[in-house]
Structures are given as C-alpha cells and as structure tokens.
Design a protein around this motif. Structure first.
Motif, mmCIF file in Angstrom:
data_model
loop_
_atom_site.group_PDB
_atom_site.id
_atom_site.type_symbol
_atom_site.label_atom_id
_atom_site.label_comp_id
_atom_site.label_asym_id
_atom_site.label_seq_id
_atom_site.Cartn_x
_atom_site.Cartn_y
_atom_site.Cartn_z
ATOM 1 N N GLY A 66 0.862 -1.132 0.169
ATOM 2 C CA GLY A 66 -0.186 0.073 -0.061
ATOM 3 C C GLY A 66 0.733 1.159 -0.011
ATOM 4 O O GLY A 66 0.613 2.385 -0.817
ATOM 5 N N ILE A 67 1.886 1.318 0.915
ATOM 6 C CA ILE A 67 2.567 2.599 0.866
ATOM 7 C C ILE A 67 3.515 2.756 -0.305
ATOM 8 O O ILE A 67 3.533 3.804 -0.967
ATOM 9 N N SER A 68 3.876 1.702 -0.999
ATOM 10 C CA SER A 68 4.724 1.529 -2.091
ATOM 11 C C SER A 68 3.883 2.038 -3.399
ATOM 12 O O SER A 68 4.437 3.105 -4.042
ATOM 13 N N MET A 99 3.282 5.891 -2.871
ATOM 14 C CA MET A 99 4.114 6.722 -3.260
ATOM 15 C C MET A 99 4.374 6.879 -4.702
ATOM 16 O O MET A 99 4.923 7.932 -5.236
ATOM 17 N N ALA A 100 4.116 5.594 -5.292
ATOM 18 C CA ALA A 100 4.503 5.759 -6.830
ATOM 19 C C ALA A 100 3.367 6.260 -7.563
ATOM 20 O O ALA A 100 3.866 7.027 -8.708
ATOM 21 N N TRP A 101 2.191 6.280 -7.254
ATOM 22 C CA TRP A 101 1.403 6.656 -8.277
ATOM 23 C C TRP A 101 0.265 7.795 -7.513
ATOM 24 O O TRP A 101 -0.774 8.163 -8.067
ATOM 25 N N ASP A 102 0.870 8.469 -6.566
ATOM 26 C CA ASP A 102 0.196 9.555 -6.081
ATOM 27 C C ASP A 102 -0.015 10.786 -6.937
ATOM 28 O O ASP A 102 0.859 11.038 -7.655
ATOM 29 N N VAL A 103 -1.225 11.203 -7.096
ATOM 30 C CA VAL A 103 -1.379 12.387 -8.072
ATOM 31 C C VAL A 103 -1.989 13.647 -7.299
ATOM 32 O O VAL A 103 -2.851 13.460 -6.327
ATOM 33 N N GLU A 104 -1.465 14.932 -7.412
ATOM 34 C CA GLU A 104 -2.002 16.008 -6.902
ATOM 35 C C GLU A 104 -2.156 17.105 -7.903
ATOM 36 O O GLU A 104 -1.024 17.134 -8.743
ATOM 37 N N ASP A 105 -3.293 17.755 -7.715
ATOM 38 C CA ASP A 105 -3.580 18.927 -8.827
ATOM 39 C C ASP A 105 -4.300 19.901 -8.137
ATOM 40 O O ASP A 105 -4.984 19.949 -6.916
ATOM 41 N N ILE A 106 -3.705 21.283 -8.479
ATOM 42 C CA ILE A 106 -3.951 22.629 -7.770
ATOM 43 C C ILE A 106 -4.167 23.314 -8.861
ATOM 44 O O ILE A 106 -3.454 23.790 -9.743
#
Length: 172
Positions: free
Chosen positions: A22-24, A27-34
C-alpha cells in the motif's frame, strides 16, 4: 496442524506485506492537482474527470460555509458526488477546509475547495491516493494475527501453571 500462534504469525507478517504494498503504490502513483476552476468547468486528474457543478453559501450552527458540489467521473461513469467545504467560524475568525473524500478499494479521491479567485473561479485541490486503504487493511490484518497468536492455548496463564516443575527441596 500448525498451532494458532504460527497462523497468527503468518497473518501478521502478511499484514505487514500488505502495508508495504500500500505504501509503495501510494508513493509511486500519488497524483496531486491545484488549479482554478469555474462553475460548469471540467478538468482531468489521474484518470478522473472532475466537474465543478456549483458553489453555494450555507449557514451552519456556528459557521458560514462555502460548499461546492463536484462530480467525479471515470470513463463516462459517475464515481462520486463530492461536497467539499470552506468554513469560517465568526467567533474565532478562523477559516477551515473540509475535504470531500470518496473511498474505494483501489484509491481514495480527495477534493478541497479554496478561496474565490479574481477571475471568478475557485481554487481547487484534488488528490488521488491509490491503495491508501491497503495500509489500513494491512494494519487490521496485523492486529488480527496478533490476537490469533495470543489465543493459542500455550500462552494462556493457566496452561503454563499446570506444567510448572516441582519446587526444589532444600538440601539436608
């Protein structure tokens, strides 16, 4: 034919593996948009199309809130209807944001509404957190493994007392 303690150990270590996966993946596919979004406007984030349907002012018991209605779709199918809020508590003059969260087995989708912008849009933050719930599932599996190990009769207090060796007799 293994004792419960061994089954519990296997379950707990499997849970640790699920946490690591889950952590891996998070961290690998986290997406953030502002971005700045206007009412009626759609934008794409991490394979999802987010549409800002409306922004309304709502009065709560001790706060005034700006509540957005946002629709999340994936491949043309609606995934979630989200209602993030920006609250202002007049007594303390303190603003807070309330994220709208759409949970799922494979991902969590967070949407946060921000301040109004000069051009008529709204600041919007969007986060896609894949496999976030796997971290919790792994922790639950570890706790289950620990409880299963402790339920082994060899670890019960009375079981050890029955097999206690006789006390040594003093020498004469």
């Amino acid at each position: 034919r293994l004792p419960r303690a061994d089954w519990g150990k296997a379950a707990a270590h499997s849970g640790l593996g699920v946490v690591f996966i889950g952590i891996s993946c998070l961290m690998a596919w986290d997406v953030e948009d502002i971005r700045v979004a206007r009412v009626g406007e759609s934008f794409d984030v991490g394979g999802y199309t987010i549409t800002l349907d409306s922004v309304d002012e709502v009065e709560g018991p001790n706060y005034i809130a700006t509540v957005a209605t946002m629709r999340a779709t994936k491949d043309g199918r609606e995934v979630a209807l989200l209602h993030p809020e920006k609250r202002i508590y007049p007594v303390a003059a303190m603003p807070t944001t309330e994220a709208a969260i759409a949970n799922g087995l494979w991902r969590d989708l967070y949407v946060v509404i921000g301040d109004p912008q000069a051009d008529g849009g709204w600041a919007v933050r969007t986060y896609v957190k894949p496999f976030a719930n796997w971290i919790w599932a792994g922790a639950i599996l570890m706790a289950f493994g620990g409880a299963l190990s402790l339920s082994d009769r060899r670890y019960r207090v009375a079981a050890g007392a029955r097999r206690a060796p006789a006390l040594a007799q003093p020498a004469e």
